[in-house]
Scaffold this motif. Structure first.
Motif, mmCIF file in Angstrom:
data_model
loop_
_atom_site.group_PDB
_atom_site.id
_atom_site.type_symbol
_atom_site.label_atom_id
_atom_site.label_comp_id
_atom_site.label_asym_id
_atom_site.label_seq_id
_atom_site.Cartn_x
_atom_site.Cartn_y
_atom_site.Cartn_z
ATOM 1 N N ASP A 165 -0.263 4.384 3.272
ATOM 2 C CA ASP A 165 -1.504 3.641 3.031
ATOM 3 C C ASP A 165 -2.491 4.475 2.216
ATOM 4 O O ASP A 165 -3.093 3.988 1.260
ATOM 5 C CB ASP A 165 -2.162 3.243 4.363
ATOM 6 N N MET A 166 -2.654 5.736 2.599
ATOM 7 C CA MET A 166 -3.609 6.603 1.918
ATOM 8 C C MET A 166 -3.215 6.832 0.461
ATOM 9 O O MET A 166 -4.032 6.708 -0.449
ATOM 10 C CB MET A 166 -3.721 7.947 2.635
ATOM 11 N N LEU A 167 -1.947 7.159 0.222
ATOM 12 C CA LEU A 167 -1.534 7.519 -1.135
ATOM 13 C C LEU A 167 -1.376 6.309 -2.043
ATOM 14 O O LEU A 167 -1.666 6.400 -3.236
ATOM 15 C CB LEU A 167 -0.241 8.343 -1.089
ATOM 16 N N GLY A 169 -3.261 3.860 -2.007
ATOM 17 C CA GLY A 169 -4.637 3.566 -2.403
ATOM 18 C C GLY A 169 -5.258 4.635 -3.278
ATOM 19 O O GLY A 169 -6.413 4.506 -3.687
ATOM 20 N N ASN A 170 -4.503 5.695 -3.576
ATOM 21 C CA ASN A 170 -5.036 6.801 -4.379
ATOM 22 C C ASN A 170 -4.149 7.133 -5.577
ATOM 23 O O ASN A 170 -3.971 8.298 -5.918
ATOM 24 C CB ASN A 170 -5.214 8.048 -3.498
ATOM 25 N N GLY A 171 -3.567 6.120 -6.177
ATOM 26 C CA GLY A 171 -2.878 6.315 -7.444
ATOM 27 C C GLY A 171 -1.420 6.746 -7.369
ATOM 28 O O GLY A 171 -0.872 7.238 -8.354
ATOM 29 N N PHE A 172 -0.780 6.578 -6.222
ATOM 30 C CA PHE A 172 0.639 6.914 -6.088
ATOM 31 C C PHE A 172 1.478 5.649 -6.023
ATOM 32 O O PHE A 172 1.054 4.644 -5.443
ATOM 33 C CB PHE A 172 0.896 7.709 -4.800
ATOM 34 N N GLU A 184 3.207 19.902 -0.535
ATOM 35 C CA GLU A 184 2.195 18.846 -0.443
ATOM 36 C C GLU A 184 2.449 17.964 0.781
ATOM 37 O O GLU A 184 1.524 17.610 1.521
ATOM 38 C CB GLU A 184 2.206 18.007 -1.718
#
Length: 198
Positions: A165-167, A169-172, A184
């Motif tokens: 969910d986080m990634l 929403g952050n361009g992944f 990472e």
């Protein structure tokens, strides 16, 4: 951790790494750093010498199809690790503990008969079983107060859902999340575990 680095194995490597961090251990693996000027075998020997515990997954010791070569890196690294324990001049290495994993029951004994009599755990190439195998081994070698395998497995799945969910929403893209560099991925695990005080 001595394991394959193919894309298929990442489905086992991720829960293996999560289990170790969940149990407050620091996983060491050849892919922890990339320096093209560094000789890989030198890096592996350094990691072996710096590690009290070793996990060797020999689930890829059989060729997948006729005429295909199978990689011998993992059995070579098992030999280096056992040699470190048995022959190193410094007696502190006699206390090293090793876990050998296999994907198919008794495959290690068929491929490496010299390991007959060694305790090997089989994960059947299933992510949940690798969590159970590694967690059980850690208890057997004296790691105290480790939660049950179902708790670790459930938290691993919650972590993965949160990470996706986080990634996303952050361009992944999903494929990029699946192939995150190991340092990472471990960093995200540590942040997630620390936020939950695990």
């Amino acid at each position: 951790i001595n394991c394959p680095f193919d894309d298929e194995y990442r489905t086992l490597l991720k829960p293996l790494l999560f289990t170790l961090r969940y149990c407050k251990l620091i996983p060491r693996i050849a892919s922890e750093r990339l320096d093209s000027s560094e000789i890989r075998l030198d890096k592996i020997i350094e990691i072996i010498q710096e590690s009290k515990y070793s996990i060797h997954d020999l689930s890829r010791i059989k060729a997948g199809k006729a005429g295909e070569y199978y990689r011998l890196n993992m059995p070579l690294e098992v030999g280096i690790d056992l040699g470190c324990k048995l022959f190193h001049l410094d007696p502190k290495y006699r206390d090293k503990k090793s876990l050998i994993l296999e994907g198919e029951r008794y495959s290690v004994y068929r491929a490496l008969s010299d390991l007959s009599g060694a305790d090997v755990k089989c994960h059947e190439n299933e992510a949940e079983k690798i969590v159970e195998s590694v967690r059980s081994w850690l208890v057997e070698v004296g790691q105290p107060k480790i939660p049950g395998p179902n708790s670790i497995w459930d938290d691993f799945n919650f972590f993965n859902a949160d990470l996706n969910d986080m990634l996303l929403g952050n361009g992944f893209k999903k494929s990029q999340i699946d192939t995150l560099p190991i340092p990472e991925f471990i960093g995200f695990m540590d942040q997630w575990l620390e936020a939950r005080d695990i």
